[in-house]
Write a protein that holds these residues in place. Structure first.
Motif, PDB file in Angstrom:
ATOM      1  N   MET A   1       0.674  -1.520  -0.215  1.00  0.00           N
ATOM      2  CA  MET A   1      -0.070   0.416   0.450  1.00  0.00           C
ATOM      3  C   MET A   1       0.879   0.743  -0.288  1.00  0.00           C
ATOM      4  SD  MET A   1      -3.299  -0.805   0.587  1.00  0.00           S
ATOM      5  CE  MET A   1      -4.319   0.295   1.266  1.00  0.00           C
ATOM      6  N   CYS A   2       1.572   1.061  -0.233  1.00  0.00           N
ATOM      7  CA  CYS A   2       2.936   2.437   0.168  1.00  0.00           C
ATOM      8  C   CYS A   2       3.278   2.802  -0.647  1.00  0.00           C
ATOM      9  CB  CYS A   2       4.553   1.930   1.275  1.00  0.00           C
ATOM     10  SG  CYS A   2       5.203   0.614   0.563  1.00  0.00           S
ATOM     11  N   THR A   3       2.749   1.890  -1.456  1.00  0.00           N
ATOM     12  CA  THR A   3       3.306   2.287  -3.601  1.00  0.00           C
ATOM     13  C   THR A   3       2.537   3.549  -3.502  1.00  0.00           C
ATOM     14  OG1 THR A   3       3.991   0.036  -3.677  1.00  0.00           O
ATOM     15  CG2 THR A   3       4.365   1.963  -5.454  1.00  0.00           C
ATOM     16  N   ALA A   4       1.563   3.643  -3.144  1.00  0.00           N
ATOM     17  CA  ALA A   4       1.145   5.168  -3.557  1.00  0.00           C
ATOM     18  C   ALA A   4       1.473   6.144  -2.697  1.00  0.00           C
ATOM     19  CB  ALA A   4      -0.833   4.867  -2.910  1.00  0.00           C
ATOM     20  N   LEU A   5       1.634   5.804  -1.673  1.00  0.00           N
ATOM     21  CA  LEU A   5       2.298   6.895  -0.863  1.00  0.00           C
ATOM     22  C   LEU A   5       3.976   7.588  -1.607  1.00  0.00           C
ATOM     23  CD1 LEU A   5       1.837   6.266   2.143  1.00  0.00           C
ATOM     24  CD2 LEU A   5       0.575   7.249   1.556  1.00  0.00           C
ATOM     25  N   ALA A   6       4.918   7.258  -2.929  1.00  0.00           N
ATOM     26  CA  ALA A   6       6.080   7.189  -3.252  1.00  0.00           C
ATOM     27  C   ALA A   6       5.604   8.350  -3.787  1.00  0.00           C
ATOM     28  CB  ALA A   6       6.410   6.297  -3.819  1.00  0.00           C
ATOM     29  N   PRO A   7       4.746   8.691  -4.780  1.00  0.00           N
ATOM     30  CA  PRO A   7       4.750   9.823  -5.761  1.00  0.00           C
ATOM     31  C   PRO A   7       4.575  11.285  -4.739  1.00  0.00           C
ATOM     32  CG  PRO A   7       3.557   8.385  -6.261  1.00  0.00           C
ATOM     33  CD  PRO A   7       3.475   8.177  -5.062  1.00  0.00           C
ATOM     34  N   GLU A   8       4.055  11.266  -3.686  1.00  0.00           N
ATOM     35  CA  GLU A   8       4.448  12.696  -2.644  1.00  0.00           C
ATOM     36  C   GLU A   8       5.094  12.376  -1.727  1.00  0.00           C
ATOM     37  OE1 GLU A   8       0.585  14.615  -1.449  1.00  0.00           O
ATOM     38  OE2 GLU A   8      -0.482  13.375  -3.430  1.00  0.00           O
ATOM     39  N   ILE A   9       5.234  11.461  -1.160  1.00  0.00           N
ATOM     40  CA  ILE A   9       6.199  11.677  -0.231  1.00  0.00           C
ATOM     41  C   ILE A   9       7.642  10.664  -0.479  1.00  0.00           C
ATOM     42  CG2 ILE A   9       4.562  11.482   1.507  1.00  0.00           C
ATOM     43  CD1 ILE A   9       5.914   8.625   2.024  1.00  0.00           C
ATOM     44  N   GLY A  10       7.712  10.169  -1.740  1.00  0.00           N
ATOM     45  CA  GLY A  10       9.544  10.099  -1.915  1.00  0.00           C
ATOM     46  C   GLY A  10       9.297   8.316  -1.836  1.00  0.00           C
ATOM     47  N   TYR A  11      10.262   7.306  -2.549  1.00  0.00           N
ATOM     48  CA  TYR A  11      10.681   6.402  -2.596  1.00  0.00           C
ATOM     49  C   TYR A  11      10.250   6.124  -1.113  1.00  0.00           C
ATOM     50  CZ  TYR A  11      11.120   1.268  -4.584  1.00  0.00           C
ATOM     51  OH  TYR A  11      11.772   0.261  -4.587  1.00  0.00           O
ATOM     52  N   GLU A  12      11.682   6.319  -0.686  1.00  0.00           N
ATOM     53  CA  GLU A  12      13.284   5.750  -0.063  1.00  0.00           C
ATOM     54  C   GLU A  12      11.959   6.421   1.741  1.00  0.00           C
ATOM     55  OE1 GLU A  12      16.126   4.582   0.172  1.00  0.00           O
ATOM     56  OE2 GLU A  12      16.037   5.105  -1.476  1.00  0.00           O
ATOM     57  N   ALA A  13      11.555   7.649   1.752  1.00  0.00           N
ATOM     58  CA  ALA A  13      10.139   7.678   3.010  1.00  0.00           C
ATOM     59  C   ALA A  13       9.152   6.158   3.043  1.00  0.00           C
ATOM     60  CB  ALA A  13       9.904   9.138   2.456  1.00  0.00           C
TER      61      ALA A  13
ATOM     62  N   THR B   1       0.239  -1.465  10.537  1.00  0.00           N
ATOM     63  CA  THR B   1      -0.756  -1.578   8.747  1.00  0.00           C
ATOM     64  C   THR B   1       0.387  -0.322   7.841  1.00  0.00           C
ATOM     65  OG1 THR B   1      -2.441   0.230   8.869  1.00  0.00           O
ATOM     66  CG2 THR B   1      -2.803  -2.245   8.870  1.00  0.00           C
ATOM     67  N   VAL B   2       0.565  -0.231   7.127  1.00  0.00           N
ATOM     68  CA  VAL B   2       0.761   0.929   6.397  1.00  0.00           C
ATOM     69  C   VAL B   2      -0.268   2.359   7.038  1.00  0.00           C
ATOM     70  CG1 VAL B   2       1.625   2.202   4.454  1.00  0.00           C
ATOM     71  CG2 VAL B   2       1.993   0.228   4.623  1.00  0.00           C
ATOM     72  N   ARG B   3      -1.590   2.014   7.077  1.00  0.00           N
ATOM     73  CA  ARG B   3      -2.051   3.538   7.068  1.00  0.00           C
ATOM     74  C   ARG B   3      -1.747   3.638   8.682  1.00  0.00           C
ATOM     75  NH1 ARG B   3      -6.878   4.525   4.624  1.00  0.00           N
ATOM     76  NH2 ARG B   3      -7.070   2.544   3.531  1.00  0.00           N
ATOM     77  N   GLU B   4      -1.585   2.453   9.710  1.00  0.00           N
ATOM     78  CA  GLU B   4      -1.352   3.471  10.531  1.00  0.00           C
ATOM     79  C   GLU B   4       0.005   4.068  10.954  1.00  0.00           C
ATOM     80  OE1 GLU B   4      -4.068  -0.187  13.066  1.00  0.00           O
ATOM     81  OE2 GLU B   4      -2.105  -1.062  12.170  1.00  0.00           O
ATOM     82  N   ILE B   5       1.253   3.113  10.566  1.00  0.00           N
ATOM     83  CA  ILE B   5       2.180   4.024  10.662  1.00  0.00           C
ATOM     84  C   ILE B   5       1.427   5.641   9.618  1.00  0.00           C
ATOM     85  CG2 ILE B   5       4.373   3.790  10.157  1.00  0.00           C
ATOM     86  CD1 ILE B   5       3.978   1.813  12.478  1.00  0.00           C
ATOM     87  N   ALA B   6       1.196   5.534   9.092  1.00  0.00           N
ATOM     88  CA  ALA B   6       1.420   6.896   7.960  1.00  0.00           C
ATOM     89  C   ALA B   6       0.646   7.684   8.737  1.00  0.00           C
ATOM     90  CB  ALA B   6       0.884   6.731   6.593  1.00  0.00           C
ATOM     91  N   ARG B   7      -0.037   7.808   9.806  1.00  0.00           N
ATOM     92  CA  ARG B   7      -0.842   8.644  10.596  1.00  0.00           C
ATOM     93  C   ARG B   7      -0.380   7.976  11.945  1.00  0.00           C
ATOM     94  NH1 ARG B   7      -7.384   5.318  10.277  1.00  0.00           N
ATOM     95  NH2 ARG B   7      -7.987   6.997   8.230  1.00  0.00           N
ATOM     96  N   GLU B   8       0.519   7.387  12.223  1.00  0.00           N
ATOM     97  CA  GLU B   8       1.070   7.859  13.614  1.00  0.00           C
ATOM     98  C   GLU B   8       2.367   9.026  13.448  1.00  0.00           C
ATOM     99  OE1 GLU B   8       2.785   4.203  15.144  1.00  0.00           O
ATOM    100  OE2 GLU B   8       0.550   3.599  15.882  1.00  0.00           O
TER     101      GLU B   8
ATOM    102  N   ARG C   1       1.712  11.328  11.111  1.00  0.00           N
ATOM    103  CA  ARG C   1       1.786  12.499  10.485  1.00  0.00           C
ATOM    104  C   ARG C   1       2.125  12.700   9.445  1.00  0.00           C
ATOM    105  NH1 ARG C   1      -0.003  16.066  15.221  1.00  0.00           N
ATOM    106  NH2 ARG C   1      -1.291  14.058  16.961  1.00  0.00           N
ATOM    107  N   VAL C   2       2.593  11.735   8.381  1.00  0.00           N
ATOM    108  CA  VAL C   2       3.110  12.065   6.777  1.00  0.00           C
ATOM    109  C   VAL C   2       2.752  12.636   5.592  1.00  0.00           C
ATOM    110  CG1 VAL C   2       5.068  10.117   7.121  1.00  0.00           C
ATOM    111  CG2 VAL C   2       2.552  10.008   6.220  1.00  0.00           C
ATOM    112  N   LEU C   3       1.294  13.044   6.330  1.00  0.00           N
ATOM    113  CA  LEU C   3       0.511  13.507   5.234  1.00  0.00           C
ATOM    114  C   LEU C   3      -0.690  13.855   5.899  1.00  0.00           C
ATOM    115  CD1 LEU C   3       0.314  11.795   1.758  1.00  0.00           C
ATOM    116  CD2 LEU C   3       1.460  13.792   1.999  1.00  0.00           C
ATOM    117  N   PRO C   4      -1.942  14.524   5.372  1.00  0.00           N
ATOM    118  CA  PRO C   4      -3.115  14.781   6.399  1.00  0.00           C
ATOM    119  C   PRO C   4      -4.499  14.255   6.222  1.00  0.00           C
ATOM    120  CG  PRO C   4      -2.651  17.422   5.330  1.00  0.00           C
ATOM    121  CD  PRO C   4      -0.903  16.213   4.499  1.00  0.00           C
ATOM    122  N   ASP C   5      -4.620  13.642   7.397  1.00  0.00           N
ATOM    123  CA  ASP C   5      -5.724  12.580   6.609  1.00  0.00           C
ATOM    124  C   ASP C   5      -6.847  11.917   5.761  1.00  0.00           C
ATOM    125  OD1 ASP C   5      -4.522  11.679   9.224  1.00  0.00           O
ATOM    126  OD2 ASP C   5      -6.871  11.998  10.549  1.00  0.00           O
TER     127      ASP C   5
END
Length: 478
Positions: A415-427, A441-448, A450-454
Motif C-alpha cells: 500500500m505504501c506504493t501509492a504514497l511514493a509520488p508525494e513523500i518519495g520512494y525512500e520515505a 498497517t501502512v495506514r496506521e504508521i503513516a497516521r502515527e 503524520r506524513v500527510l493530512p488524513d
C-alpha cells in the motif's frame, strides 16, 4: 498388451498380394495388407483416431465422385465406393481399422486398411464376395492417390475439423464463463501479487478479464492453426510430382471436402514441401501448446486463489465437486483445476513428440506421420473436453470471498506504493519496513507519523483508486 482384433477367431479366407498368400478372417472387410500390418506391428493398444478414419472416408468418397466426373471410374464402381466410404465416414466400420499407431512412418498400412475395407464393402454392394476385388483397393479406391499424399491430407482434415467442431466451441464457452466472472467480480478489490509477494491492489474482475483475454487470444491461435492446416498434400502422389493423378483431381476433391467439413482446404502450392515435411502440423501443434500454457496459468491461479479455505489465500470459493481426502473429513480439493493442469502437461509433452516427428523428414517423405497424428489429435480432444469441463464445473460456480479480499488489502505493505509520488520512494519504503516490524498497517504508521493530512492519506490509500489508471505519477515499484 494390445487389444485382440475382433476377427481373430473363426474361419478364414486366403488372399494374395505381391509378397504371397496370407489367411484373412473370413468375415473381415479388411484384406491381406491390413492382415500383414496386424502381424508386423503388435506394439500397443493405440489405434488411428476416429477423426482420421472419418477423414479417410471423406477423401475416398470425394475421390470416387471426382474420378467418375473425370471419366476414370464407371458409375457403378464409383457409386459403390461412395456408399462404402460413407459407412467409413459414419463410423459403422470402425472395428475394421485395427492397425497400430506405431506402424510404417508414412501411414501406408492405414491407407491400405481404408482401401481394402472400402473395396470389400463396395464389392459386396455390386454383388461380389469379400476378397474377390471386383472393386479393387488400388486400381479403383486408391485411384489418383498415394499413401504419401492421402495420409498427411487426412491428418490435416481431421485436425482442422476437430478444432472447428470441438475445440473452438469449447473455448468460446470458457471465454464466456470467464468474461461473465470478470463482470461479476468487477467491484471486488483485492491485493495483487508479483513474485508471489504482495503488490498493489487489483480488482478480481481485472484478473478474470486477463484470463478471458488469454482464451480470446487462444481462439485466434486456433484460427492460425487451421490456416496452417489448410494446404494439403493430395495430388502429389508418391513423391510430389503428381504421377498417375489427373491435374484437376486435388482441387476438385478438396472443394467437396471443404464444403462437407465447413473448413477451408486447398491443394498445396508446392507438393514437394507438403509431402517431404510437416511444418504446418508442427505449427498447429505449437499453437495447441501455447493454449495449454495459457490454461495451465489460469488453472493454477484458480487453485491458489481458492486455497484454504482458512489457512490459504481464500479470495475465491470454488464449487465443491467431490470429497478431497480419504483420511481428512470435510476436505475439498480444486480437482477440476488439477485435471486441467494434467491435460496441459500432456499437451505440452505431445508437442515434443510432434516436433521430433517433424524432424523425421527425409528427402521426399516424412516418416513419423501416424504418431504425429495421434498426438496432435489427442491434444485437440483433451483441450476441448477439459476447457468445457473447466467452464461448467469450476469457473461458472466460483464465488468471491469479498471480506477476505478486503482484509488482505489493508494488511499489505505494498500500500505504501501509492504514497511514493508525494513523500518519495525512500520515505515510503521506510514506512513499509516500520509497518512490517511493528505488525501494524501502512495506514496506521503513516497516521502515527503524520506524513500527510488524513484526508489526503485516505485519498491515496483508497484501494479502488489504485486499480485505475491516472493519479499522481511516480515510481510504482517492481
Amino acid at each position: 498388451m494390445r487389444h485382440d482384433d475382433k476377427h481373430n477367431q473363426g474361419a478364414t479366407r486366403i488372399e494374395r498380394d505381391i509378397m504371397g498368400e496370407l489367411a484373412v478372417p473370413a468375415d473381415a472387410y479388411y484384406g491381406v495388407q491390413t492382415a500383414r500390418a496386424i502381424e508386423n506391428f503388435p506394439i500397443s493398444t493405440l489405434r488411428m483416431p476416429r477423426s482420421v478414419i472419418r477423414a479417410m472416408g471423406l477423401i475416398k468418397r470425394a475421390a470416387a465422385a471426382i474420378n467418375h466426373e473425370l471419366g476414370l471410374l464407371n458409375s457403378q464402381t464409383a457409386d459403390a465406393i461412395k456408399q462404402a466410404a460413407s459407412e467409413v465416414v459414419e463410423g459403422t466400420l470402425d472395428a475394421e481399422f485395427p492397425v497400430d499407431i506405431f506402424q510404417t512412418g508414412s501411414g501406408t498400412s492405414t491407407n491400405m486398411n481404408a482401401n481394402e475395407v472400402i473395396s470389400n464393402r463396395a464389392t459386396e454392394l455390386v454383388g461380389g464376395v469379400r476378397g474377390s476385388k471386383m472393386v479393387h483397393p488400388n486400381d479403383h479406391v486408391n485411384l489418383g492417390q498415394s499413401s504419401n499424399d492421402v495420409i498427411p491430407t487426412a491428418i490435416h482434415i481431421a485436425a482442422s475439423e476437430m478444432i472447428h467442431r470441438q475445440l473452438t466451441p469449447a473455448l468460446k464457452r470458457l471465454h464466456q464463463a470467464l468474461r461473465a466472472k470478470a463482470g461479476e467480480f468487477d467491484k471486488v478489490v483485492k491485493i495483487g501479487r508479483t513474485h508471489l509477494q504482495d503488490a498493489t491492489p487489483v480488482r478480481l474482475g481485472q484478473e478474470f478479464g486477463g484470463y478471458a483475454r488469454q482464451i480470446e487470444l487462444g481462439l485466434e491461435r486456433m484460427k492460425r492453426a487451421q490456416s496452417a492446416l489448410s494446404e494439403v498434400a493430395l495430388g502429389g502422389t508418391a513423391v510430389g510430382t503428381g504421377l498417375n493423378c489427373h491435374p484437376e483431381f486435388s482441387a476438385k476433391v478438396m472443394a467437396i471436402i471443404s464444403k462437407e467439413t465447413g473448413c477451408s482446404f486447398v491443394e498445396a502450392a508446392d507438393h514437394f514441401e507438403a509431402q517431404s515435411a510437416q511444418d504446418s502440423l508442427v505449427e498447429a501443434s505449437g499453437e495447441l501448446r501455447t493454449l495449454a500454457v495459457s490454461l495451465m496459468k489460469i488453472a493454477n491461479d484458480i487453485r491458489w486463489l481458492g486455497s484454504g479455505p482458512r489457512c490459504g489465500l481464500g479470495e475465491i470459493n470454488l464449487p465443491e465437486t467431490q470429497p478431497g481426502s480419504s483420511i481428512m473429513p470435510g476436505k475439498v480439493n480444486p480437482v477440476i483445476a488439477e485435471s486441467v493442469t494434467m491435460v496441459c502437461a500432456q499437451v505440452i509433452g505431445n508437442d515434443v513428440t510432434v516436433t521430433v516427428g517433424g524432424q523425421a523428414a527425409n528427402f521426399e517423405l516424412i516418416v513419423m506421420l501416424p504418431v504425429m497424428a495421434y498426438n496432435v489429435l489427442q491434444s485437440i480432444e483433451l483441450l476441448a473436453t477439459s476447457a468445457d469441463n473447466f467452464a461448467s464445473k469450476c469457473i461458472a460456480g466460483i464465488k468471491a470471498n469479498e471480506e477476505r479480499c478486503k482484509s488482505l488489502i489493508e494488511e499489505s505493505l505494498a500500500m505504501c506504493t501509492a504514497l511514493a509520488p508525494e513523500i518519495g520512494y525512500e520515505a515510503a519504503a521506510k514506512l513499509a519496513k516500520e509497518a512490517y516490524k511493528s505488525g501494524k498497517t501502512v495506514r496506521e504508521i503513516a497516521r502515527e507519523q503524520r506524513v500527510l493530512p488524513d484526508t489526503r492519506l485516505n485519498e491515496l490509500l483508497d484501494p479502488w483508486r489504485m486499480t485505475e489508471s491516472g493519479g499522481p505519477v511516480g515510481s510504482a515499484g517492481g
